[in-house]
Write an enzyme that holds these catalytic residues in place. Structure first.
Site, PDB file in Angstrom:
ATOM      1  CG  HIS A 373     -50.457  24.864  15.243  1.00  0.00           C
ATOM      2  ND1 HIS A 373     -51.337  25.266  14.267  1.00  0.00           N
ATOM      3  CD2 HIS A 373     -49.244  25.342  14.864  1.00  0.00           C
ATOM      4  CE1 HIS A 373     -50.685  25.953  13.344  1.00  0.00           C
ATOM      5  NE2 HIS A 373     -49.406  26.015  13.696  1.00  0.00           N
ATOM      6  CD  GLU A 374     -46.500  26.078  17.030  1.00  0.00           C
ATOM      7  OE1 GLU A 374     -45.706  25.721  16.139  1.00  0.00           O
ATOM      8  OE2 GLU A 374     -47.199  27.093  16.933  1.00  0.00           O
ATOM      9  CG  HIS A 377     -45.511  23.383  12.400  1.00  0.00           C
ATOM     10  ND1 HIS A 377     -45.848  23.583  11.085  1.00  0.00           N
ATOM     11  CD2 HIS A 377     -46.042  24.430  13.084  1.00  0.00           C
ATOM     12  CE1 HIS A 377     -46.555  24.690  10.972  1.00  0.00           C
ATOM     13  NE2 HIS A 377     -46.694  25.225  12.172  1.00  0.00           N
ATOM     14  CD  GLU A 397     -48.850  27.909  10.114  1.00  0.00           C
ATOM     15  OE1 GLU A 397     -49.838  28.145  10.839  1.00  0.00           O
ATOM     16  OE2 GLU A 397     -47.745  27.610  10.581  1.00  0.00           O
ATOM     17  CG  HIS A 461     -49.327  32.350   9.686  1.00  0.00           C
ATOM     18  ND1 HIS A 461     -48.144  32.918   9.263  1.00  0.00           N
ATOM     19  CD2 HIS A 461     -48.997  31.456  10.641  1.00  0.00           C
ATOM     20  CE1 HIS A 461     -47.146  32.400   9.950  1.00  0.00           C
ATOM     21  NE2 HIS A 461     -47.634  31.505  10.790  1.00  0.00           N
TER      22      HIS A 461
END
Length: 684
Positions: A373-374, A377, A397, A461
């Site tokens: 996920h991160e 980004h 997101e 989110h």
């Protein structure tokens, strides 16, 4: 820009500009014509050569470039920026700056540019230029269609005033830093008429220990705040659930370090409860790292190192992307951040991933899905760079959630099998439930299942829900099913079934849209347009995959079904444009229905396509043959996003089916006008 996945830490309060124009797309040929005709509506008017059913079109698939090949393409594009700027009609004071280049197998190039005006960065000025192998420009996708023409660049408001405004806003969010990290002059073009502005960045820490990086854009002529977004997006995931794994390390003399020479030199560091700097590179005499428990500091290091390797391999083997920036350079990871910090984040400024140790410093947030996920980004930042606010923030997101699912399934780790859940291995909510659910996002209590006109004002989110839901529907389809032992039951906004095309194809479509179709300002309607264009290029516009994209978006309330309504329904449509005056009387458009028996259904579908800046001004009603009005959309002063492209479900069972139905639209505030492009009634 920093990015992480925490909830409730970002704030977005729309501030209305005096004018606000819809982002425009210029398309010249082939599938590009689809985009031009389909901006916001997704309607297809042209088609490329159709690949074989179920097979991706290799000509329209991105080739795997070595870092050297990519660098050469960027150098070539950089040498031609002046000519490109003239060719696409930029003004004399505008300059292009190359950000990235994607090359298709047939030689087509998708070059992503940032823009400057009078030497100042243009926020919202990014664009993608697609050129054929011959050099002919095929398509230009712009973050804004507004003409860049600013009469003067000398600020009327002092820099100190902009800084003060930003610092006060950061303090309201829990930051304590007394001054800004930076203040720079820019042109703000992302949400209306381009104006000179300041972009102020305030760092420090928020009240929960999360690094703060608040970006505030201030009008340099009036001092009015135009936009803000939080550069930090925190993450949560599994901890210590990957089991025994193989790590790529480096030996130097008698010591081993967590340095991955096979993946761009990625390194993993120990912050040892610190909150700044790099920390200490993990180093030891043995090449066995950690003991599976938080009692050993190297356990979190091993988990983070493993997650970074998986994410690198996933992007390389799935999309041909070598590293976060596709330049062959590895990022680095930092573990043991802060004291009992229950989060993780990606930070563009250090090009690094950072993990906290969780509640009681016993549950490091170093799982497979949080790493995926991160770091995703970072991929988004290097490509479309979706603004982390409004609808584009929800898409940002969702992209990380979607790619995290891709990484987790790719890992095929028996102790943490792939799923469509986020944070399922750690009890962050205190009730044993995942943080988010992709099959039905509202199960978390706050995320939205479907798009609606006010979703741009929801925390990113939670506004990510419709995109996550779309991805699940596109991958697996609607209804009840079990995947890897997890039970799912995904509904649709229109009550009609969606047939999935498989996760692998869904990921390819999303990634191609992210890297070649979207810009910083892309909203949900634009995401639909981009994914349709991507599906058309990969599989053809008459393919099952293309139709599934239409149906999956309709399943979350964005656009219409393939074939007009789907499910065997009958549609009645008006395509006559009707101007919507500024703060004026209501306008109507008629559809006459005949040849049906009995009353209208309880799930009558009303698809609306309206071009209008600051759509919150609009009130929309369906008026039945009896004269009864059914409210579809209320006025909302805070909904500053563009356009209405939504399918509403109306219980019209009290109305006769036959007769004249009216769509009534009224603008109830000043400054913005628009057009009712068309609307459709579908009787399932």
């Amino acid at each position: 820009m920093r990015s992480n996945l925490s909830r409730g830490r970002t704030s977005h309060t729309p501030h209305r500009p005096t004018t606000h124009r819809r982002a425009a797309t210029v398309a010249l040929a082939g599938v590009a014509a689809l985009i031009a005709a389909a901006v916001q509506s997704g309607a297809a008017t042209a088609a490329p050569a159709t690949p074989r059913a179920g097979k991706a079109d290799r000509a329209h698939s991105a080739v795997r470039l070595t870092p050297a090949q990519r660098a050469e393409l960027i150098r070539h594009a950089d040498a031609g920026t002046a000519a490109t700027a003239r060719q696409i009609g930029l003004g004399a004071r505008e300059r292009l700056v190359v950000k990235d280049v994607v090359k298709d197998a047939d030689g087509t190039l998708h070059t992503r540019y940032e823009r400057t005006y009078g030497g100042l960065p243009v926020l919202g000025g990014d664009l993608v230029v697609t050129t054929a192998r011959s050099g002919k420009t095929m398509e230009v996708i712009r973050a804004t269609g507004a003409t860049l023409k600013v009469p003067g660049l000398t600020p009327a408001v002092p820099k100190a005033a902009a800084e003060k405004q930003a610092v006060q806003r950061a303090k309201a969010l829990g930051a304590t830093k007394p001054a800004a990290d930076s203040v720079r002059e820019v042109i703000w073009a992302a949400s209306g008429k381009p104006v000179p502005a300041y972009e102020t960045v305030v760092g420090g820490l928020q009240d929960d220990g999360t690094p703060n990086q608040l970006h505030v854009v201030t009008d340099a002529a009036t001092g009015r705040k135009l936009f803000e977004y939080q550069g930090v997006k925190t993450g949560i995931g599994n901890t210590q659930y990957s089991g025994q794994v193989t790590l790529t390390t480096t030996q130097s003399g008698s010591a081993y370090t967590l340095t991955d020479g096979a993946r761009g030199g990625h390194k993993t560091y120990n912050l040892n409860r610190g909150t700044s700097g790099t920390g200490t590179l993990f180093s030891q005499s043995s090449d066995t790292w950690g003991n599976g428990s938080s009692s050993n500091a190297a356990t979190a290091g091993a988990d983070a190192h493993y997650g970074a390797a998986l994410t690198w391999d996933y992007y390389k083997n799935t999309f041909g992307r070598t590293g976060i920036k596709n330049n062959g350079v590895g990022a680095y990871s930092r573990v043991h951040y802060g004291n009992a910090y229950v989060n993780a984040f990606w930070d563009d400024s250090c090009f690094c991933m950072t993990y906290g140790d969780g509640s009681g410093n016993t549950k490091p947030l170093t799982s497979i899905d949080v790493a995926g996920h991160e770091m995703s980004h970072g991929v988004t930042s290097a490509t479309a760079n979706l603004n982390y606010s409004g609808e584009s923030g929800g898409l940002n997101e969702a992209t990380s959630d979607i790619m995290a699912a891709g990484v987790e399934f790719y890992a095929n780790n028996p102790t943490d099998p792939g799923d469509y859940l986020v944070g399922e291995k750690i009890d962050i909510n205190g009730n044993g439930t995942p943080l988010r659910y992709m099959d039905k996002p509202s199960k978390d209590g706050a995320s939205k299942d479907n798009w609606y006109s006010g979703i741009g004002g929801v925390d990113v989110h939670y506004s990510s829900g419709p995109a996550n839901h779309f991805f699940y529907l596109l991958s697996e389809g609607s209804g009840a099913k079990v995947v890897n032992g997890v039970s799912y039951d995904s509904p649709t906004a229109d009550g009609l079934a969606v047939t999935g095309i498989g996760r692998d194809k869904a990921l390819q479509i999303w990634y191609r849209a992210l890297t070649t179709k979207w810009t910083s300002t892309t909203n949900y309607a634009g995401a639909r347009t981009g994914t349709l264009a991507a599906a058309g290029e990969l599989y053809g516009t008459t393919s099952a995959e293309y139709k599934a994209v239409q149906d999956a978006w309709a399943g979350v309330g964005v656009g219409s079904r393939s074939g007009g309504g789907g499910g065997g329904g009958t549609s009645y449509e008006s395509t006559t444009p009707v101007a919507v005056p500024d703060n004026g009387p209501a306008v109507t458009s008629d559809i006459t229905v005949s040849g049906r028996s009995g009353n209208a259904p309880a799930n009558l579908q009303v698809s609306v396509d309206i071009t209008h800046t600051w759509r919150g001004d609009l009130v929309i009603d369906l008026v039945g043959p009896s004269g009864t009005a059914y409210r579809l959309k209320n006025f909302s002063s805070s909904d500053s996003a563009d356009d209405v492209n939504e399918t509403y479900t109306v219980n019209a069972s009290a109305e006769p089916a036959n007769g004249t139905w009216k769509l009534r639209v009224q603008d109830q505030a000043t400054y913005d006008t628009g057009t009712l492009n068309g609307w459709k009634l579908t009787f399932p």
